[in-house]
Motif scaffolding. Sequence first.
Motif, PDB file in Angstrom:
ATOM      1  N   LEU B 141       0.820  -1.212   0.000  1.00 53.71           N
ATOM      2  CA  LEU B 141       0.000   0.000   0.000  1.00 53.71           C
ATOM      3  C   LEU B 141       0.855   1.263   0.000  1.00 53.71           C
ATOM      4  CD1 LEU B 141      -2.906   0.801  -0.148  1.00 53.71           C
ATOM      5  CD2 LEU B 141      -2.980   0.907   2.333  1.00 53.71           C
ATOM      6  N   PRO B 142       1.819   1.388   0.908  1.00 56.72           N
ATOM      7  CA  PRO B 142       2.683   2.579   0.846  1.00 56.72           C
ATOM      8  C   PRO B 142       3.372   2.721  -0.500  1.00 56.72           C
ATOM      9  CG  PRO B 142       3.034   1.434   2.909  1.00 56.72           C
ATOM     10  CD  PRO B 142       2.140   0.567   2.077  1.00 56.72           C
ATOM     11  N   LEU B 143       3.716   1.595  -1.105  1.00 55.91           N
ATOM     12  CA  LEU B 143       4.375   1.672  -2.399  1.00 55.91           C
ATOM     13  C   LEU B 143       3.423   2.227  -3.454  1.00 55.91           C
ATOM     14  CD1 LEU B 143       7.074   1.035  -3.696  1.00 55.91           C
ATOM     15  CD2 LEU B 143       6.170  -1.190  -4.356  1.00 55.91           C
ATOM     16  N   ILE B 144       2.183   1.732  -3.430  1.00 53.42           N
ATOM     17  CA  ILE B 144       1.178   2.252  -4.368  1.00 53.42           C
ATOM     18  C   ILE B 144       1.009   3.739  -4.154  1.00 53.42           C
ATOM     19  CG2 ILE B 144      -1.266   2.223  -4.989  1.00 53.42           C
ATOM     20  CD1 ILE B 144      -1.364  -0.697  -4.340  1.00 53.42           C
ATOM     21  N   GLN B 145       0.938   4.154  -2.870  1.00 54.53           N
ATOM     22  CA  GLN B 145       0.764   5.565  -2.569  1.00 54.53           C
ATOM     23  C   GLN B 145       1.912   6.393  -3.130  1.00 54.53           C
ATOM     24  OE1 GLN B 145       0.351   5.671   1.678  1.00 54.53           O
ATOM     25  NE2 GLN B 145      -1.785   5.024   1.612  1.00 54.53           N
ATOM     26  N   PHE B 146       3.107   5.892  -2.950  1.00 51.52           N
ATOM     27  CA  PHE B 146       4.269   6.637  -3.441  1.00 51.52           C
ATOM     28  C   PHE B 146       4.254   6.713  -4.960  1.00 51.52           C
ATOM     29  CE2 PHE B 146       8.255   8.598  -2.707  1.00 51.52           C
ATOM     30  CZ  PHE B 146       9.055   8.284  -3.782  1.00 51.52           C
ATOM     31  N   ALA B 147       3.930   5.565  -5.574  1.00 56.27           N
ATOM     32  CA  ALA B 147       3.891   5.540  -7.042  1.00 56.27           C
ATOM     33  C   ALA B 147       2.846   6.508  -7.562  1.00 56.27           C
ATOM     34  CB  ALA B 147       3.605   4.117  -7.529  1.00 56.27           C
ATOM     35  N   LEU B 148       1.688   6.540  -6.900  1.00 59.07           N
ATOM     36  CA  LEU B 148       0.631   7.476  -7.300  1.00 59.07           C
ATOM     37  C   LEU B 148       1.108   8.913  -7.165  1.00 59.07           C
ATOM     38  CD1 LEU B 148      -2.762   6.094  -5.963  1.00 59.07           C
ATOM     39  CD2 LEU B 148      -2.244   6.852  -8.274  1.00 59.07           C
ATOM     40  N   ALA B 149       1.822   9.194  -6.067  1.00 53.46           N
ATOM     41  CA  ALA B 149       2.312  10.558  -5.861  1.00 53.46           C
ATOM     42  C   ALA B 149       3.248  10.958  -6.988  1.00 53.46           C
ATOM     43  CB  ALA B 149       3.023  10.662  -4.520  1.00 53.46           C
ATOM     44  N   VAL B 150       4.173  10.062  -7.334  1.00 53.28           N
ATOM     45  CA  VAL B 150       5.106  10.363  -8.420  1.00 53.28           C
ATOM     46  C   VAL B 150       4.333  10.556  -9.721  1.00 53.28           C
ATOM     47  CG1 VAL B 150       7.008   9.488  -9.792  1.00 53.28           C
ATOM     48  CG2 VAL B 150       7.023   9.155  -7.333  1.00 53.28           C
ATOM     49  N   ALA B 151       3.330   9.709  -9.935  1.00 57.11           N
ATOM     50  CA  ALA B 151       2.534   9.819 -11.160  1.00 57.11           C
ATOM     51  C   ALA B 151       1.809  11.154 -11.216  1.00 57.11           C
ATOM     52  CB  ALA B 151       1.532   8.663 -11.234  1.00 57.11           C
ATOM     53  N   VAL B 152       1.241  11.560 -10.081  1.00 61.01           N
ATOM     54  CA  VAL B 152       0.520  12.833 -10.040  1.00 61.01           C
ATOM     55  C   VAL B 152       1.453  13.987 -10.380  1.00 61.01           C
ATOM     56  CG1 VAL B 152      -0.479  14.515  -8.453  1.00 61.01           C
ATOM     57  CG2 VAL B 152      -1.351  12.197  -8.498  1.00 61.01           C
ATOM     58  N   ILE B 153       2.625  13.972  -9.770  1.00 54.17           N
ATOM     59  CA  ILE B 153       3.560  15.074 -10.014  1.00 54.17           C
ATOM     60  C   ILE B 153       4.050  15.069 -11.450  1.00 54.17           C
ATOM     61  CG2 ILE B 153       5.822  15.959  -9.389  1.00 54.17           C
ATOM     62  CD1 ILE B 153       5.135  15.699  -6.588  1.00 54.17           C
ATOM     63  N   ALA B 154       4.360  13.891 -11.953  1.00 48.58           N
ATOM     64  CA  ALA B 154       4.775  13.810 -13.355  1.00 48.58           C
ATOM     65  C   ALA B 154       3.655  14.290 -14.257  1.00 48.58           C
ATOM     66  CB  ALA B 154       5.169  12.383 -13.706  1.00 48.58           C
ATOM     67  N   GLY B 155       2.431  13.887 -13.907  1.00 43.73           N
ATOM     68  CA  GLY B 155       1.280  14.303 -14.689  1.00 43.73           C
ATOM     69  C   GLY B 155       1.110  15.809 -14.690  1.00 43.73           C
ATOM     70  N   LEU B 156       1.317  16.426 -13.522  1.00 43.44           N
ATOM     71  CA  LEU B 156       1.194  17.879 -13.434  1.00 43.44           C
ATOM     72  C   LEU B 156       2.257  18.572 -14.275  1.00 43.44           C
ATOM     73  CD1 LEU B 156       0.353  18.689  -9.728  1.00 43.44           C
ATOM     74  CD2 LEU B 156      -1.032  19.149 -11.731  1.00 43.44           C
ATOM     75  N   GLN B 157       3.470  18.071 -14.192  1.00 41.86           N
ATOM     76  CA  GLN B 157       4.547  18.626 -15.016  1.00 41.86           C
ATOM     77  C   GLN B 157       4.163  18.565 -16.482  1.00 41.86           C
ATOM     78  OE1 GLN B 157       7.081  20.385 -13.055  1.00 41.86           O
ATOM     79  NE2 GLN B 157       8.380  19.446 -14.593  1.00 41.86           N
ATOM     80  N   TRP B 158       3.690  17.409 -16.916  1.00 44.39           N
ATOM     81  CA  TRP B 158       3.306  17.227 -18.316  1.00 44.39           C
ATOM     82  C   TRP B 158       2.195  18.210 -18.688  1.00 44.39           C
ATOM     83  CZ3 TRP B 158      -1.505  15.619 -20.139  1.00 44.39           C
ATOM     84  CH2 TRP B 158      -1.566  15.393 -21.523  1.00 44.39           C
ATOM     85  N   LEU B 159       1.200  18.299 -17.801  1.00 46.71           N
ATOM     86  CA  LEU B 159       0.082  19.174 -18.077  1.00 46.71           C
ATOM     87  C   LEU B 159       0.510  20.623 -18.211  1.00 46.71           C
ATOM     88  CD1 LEU B 159      -3.360  18.922 -17.485  1.00 46.71           C
ATOM     89  CD2 LEU B 159      -2.577  20.743 -16.052  1.00 46.71           C
ATOM     90  N   PHE B 160       1.355  21.057 -17.290  1.00 43.94           N
ATOM     91  CA  PHE B 160       1.766  22.455 -17.286  1.00 43.94           C
ATOM     92  C   PHE B 160       2.616  22.831 -18.479  1.00 43.94           C
ATOM     93  CE2 PHE B 160       1.076  25.544 -13.921  1.00 43.94           C
ATOM     94  CZ  PHE B 160       0.165  24.857 -13.164  1.00 43.94           C
TER      95      PHE B 160
END
Lengths: 336, 290, 234
Positions: B141-160
């Motif tokens: 679970l913590p790993l999924i959470q971390f992976a999601l966090a990285v994905a969100v940030i990468a996604g935001l970078q891409w979006l911006f």
Amino acid sequence: MSDIRVQHSNWSSRIGTTIVVIAFFALAAAPWWAERADLRLLAEIYAYVALASLWNLLAGYAGLVSVGQQAYVGLGAYLLFGLAMLAGVHPLVAIPVAGVAAAIISVPVAALMFRLRGHYFAIGTWVMAEVFRLLAAQTSALGGGSGTSLPASLVISIASSRQMREFLMYWIALAQMVAILFAIFWLLRSRYGLALTAIRDNELGARSNGIDVMLIKYAVYVAVAFGTAMVGALIFLQKIRISPDTAFSVNDWTAFVIFITVIGGIGRVEGPIIGTVIFFLLRQSLADLGAIYLLILGVVAIAVMLKAPKGLWGLIADRFGWQVFPLQRRLVMRKR
Amino acid sequence: MEWLNTILQGILLGGLYAMFAAGLSLIFGVMRLVNIAHGDLIVLAAYIALVTVQALGINPILSLVLVVPVMAAIGYGLQRGLLNRTLGDDLLPPLLVTFGLSVIIQNGLLELFTADSVKLDAGTVEIESIAVGGGLAIGVLPLIQFALAVAVIAGLQWLFYRTALGRAFRATSDDQPVAQLMGLNNAHVFGLAMALSLAIVAVAGVLLAVRANFDPAIGPARLIFGFEAVIIGGLGSMWGTLAGGIILGVAQAIGAQLDPGWNLLAGHIAFLVVLALRPEGLFPKVDRMS
Amino acid sequence: MPDPKLQVRGLDARYGDFQALFGVSMRVTEGEVVAVIGANGAGKSTLLKCIAGAMAVRHNAIMFHGVPIGGGPAHEVVSRGIALVPEGRRLFPSLTVEENLLVGGQLGRKGPWNLKRVYELFPVLEERRNQPAPSLSGGQQQMAAIGRALMSNPTLLLCDEISLGLAPIVIRDIYARIPAIVAEGLSLVIVEQDIVQALKTARHVYCLQEGRVALQGEAKTLTREKISAAYFGV
């Protein structure tokens, strides 16, 4: 050749000041005409007027919007308990000593906080309050997380009879509020007050006119910390019991204070006083509702912020040109 | 070895903190608004997930499908209905309105759900862990959470930096009046930014709900963690925010290892040290604070 | 006589208590280039801002293609086909050259202008397409600002002091491309400090003085003396 004079008072402030002076004497005599419960309520009102006026000075005049003043309420309270219980200082003497100690502590805190601006400054002050709270919870000498009570011997040292203690604490609360209001009034009336208004309106412009903005902000922050700590010390001296969660409560010492000032009127001395009255009236009628009461307060505060950003007093004062305290600056010119 | 495990846990926790921070700094970047109710909105999302899970009987992670759009819609409505009115040169209105909002949300949740703490059950994934050698194990679970966090940030970078919406965000943030003159409806752009921020908040809220107990009062602490992550990492940089979150998480984990009562204090101290020694943050991109 | 594309009639404009424009009237027809000249503070930029929908004015004071547009909102006026090249360029500093152009075109209006055509008009922009906007020279920034406005495929282009702060050779270079811009019927309103350039480029000229139209007429009929008188109000 004309003669220029700065006029501070107007007809409404003459009336207002007279009313205030009469009210003061009436309130000073309260121990003789009011019930014990009323005295406690009045003391609570005085504390909130003081806290709100100090927050108003910090946020409304100096533009330092803090949501962490509970740090100093709690700090003052814990310093008082510490001084009285661990250092043998007389509880009443401990109040100003706690204030001074808190003022000294507030200097490095300000140095840290001023590295942040605007909204981030606000949250930073909240973090500081949290740090103080956590440190208090770690201080086992004062009860740690569950807090502690003032021993009976110390309580009795304030005054021998309970009635005398109640009267004395009441008068001290009244005197404290009056002193703080007077100090704020004196500051605003002085040229430092003019500098504050200039800073609030246009910081860059103020600086280019030679006003040392940083120094004034530090001075205001420390002075407000001093006052807030003393009010906090007195509040908890009256409660006799302290705990980290009550001493550093965001709700009690920040949310209520902010709502009072916003609803009463930011940036004017009369605002916090009006706001406190409204707040306590609301509390008398709505307090049974518990969480809903706070919810309603939040809604009212938002509505006031959007529709009447200068608060109730701001509306009235702007509409009718009233002021209770002679603080305006009107240039009166007379040809000679 | 125990220390290594502690640090590992701290890093994974840091991902969650970075997610708290991402929504916060997105809004500040686009419209110079700091949403004091941010933490309480995370808790609101957690309760919406609770209601969804109770009503539909699905796994909490699945509830994201509902919670994310709901929170995004709330964000858009909140911005256009209320917060747009507070924007301007004066700092007090948005600060006080979002503070009022924080009080309203906390007490509203208190009325609806009481102060009892609850937790969502994500099933066995909560206990599963992956062994990474040397006696270390990472919880799934913590790993999924971390992976999601990285994905969100990468996604935001891409979006911006790679989409028209991101350009609209950056243009509006640069120069509002000229953005209007180019055909960008600022009110709408800000609404979209808040919708995006609350979509991230939704993910953070669901993860929070599954990770530990929650109750209506824990909002402000989440705001503070997000804020500290932003300041430690440095403004203007999404990846800096991730680093800030990780540093905060590790500081808290180390503090907890030394003495359970010190975990929060350790995090605050890390924040204050960074503030004292390097106020612009460890990896600042642009100083947008002044 | 064809209906004017833009008709400004009795336009008043205020900044708080200060009135900047008094009953200004102006018209622009299809494919026409109109110049607005005047001293600093005469109200030229204010006039353009009103047309672009960025100021609160009487709705009927400004008619565009027969539709009242006074008072904006600005983002809607753009969607109708008016684009502004702001005074001082005002490119978005955190965007690259190409991103600035793309923002100009994000409304998606149909028309002859797109990235390729803007790059054909201003080849130097293509060379610097991925550089941050502030790294360009003044003249290049001006070209980018014009290109950004063209990307929205306007039928009316407003140019606010595009020669400001530029070397004469650069100004000539930019103005040399105006014919290519107006070739397909695009109308142009230019606000200019450089009177010579204004008279050379425009067919019709309006001279503003303290918020009022002090002089108007065909460029070729206006003498130096008439213009001086109107410009300075002597």
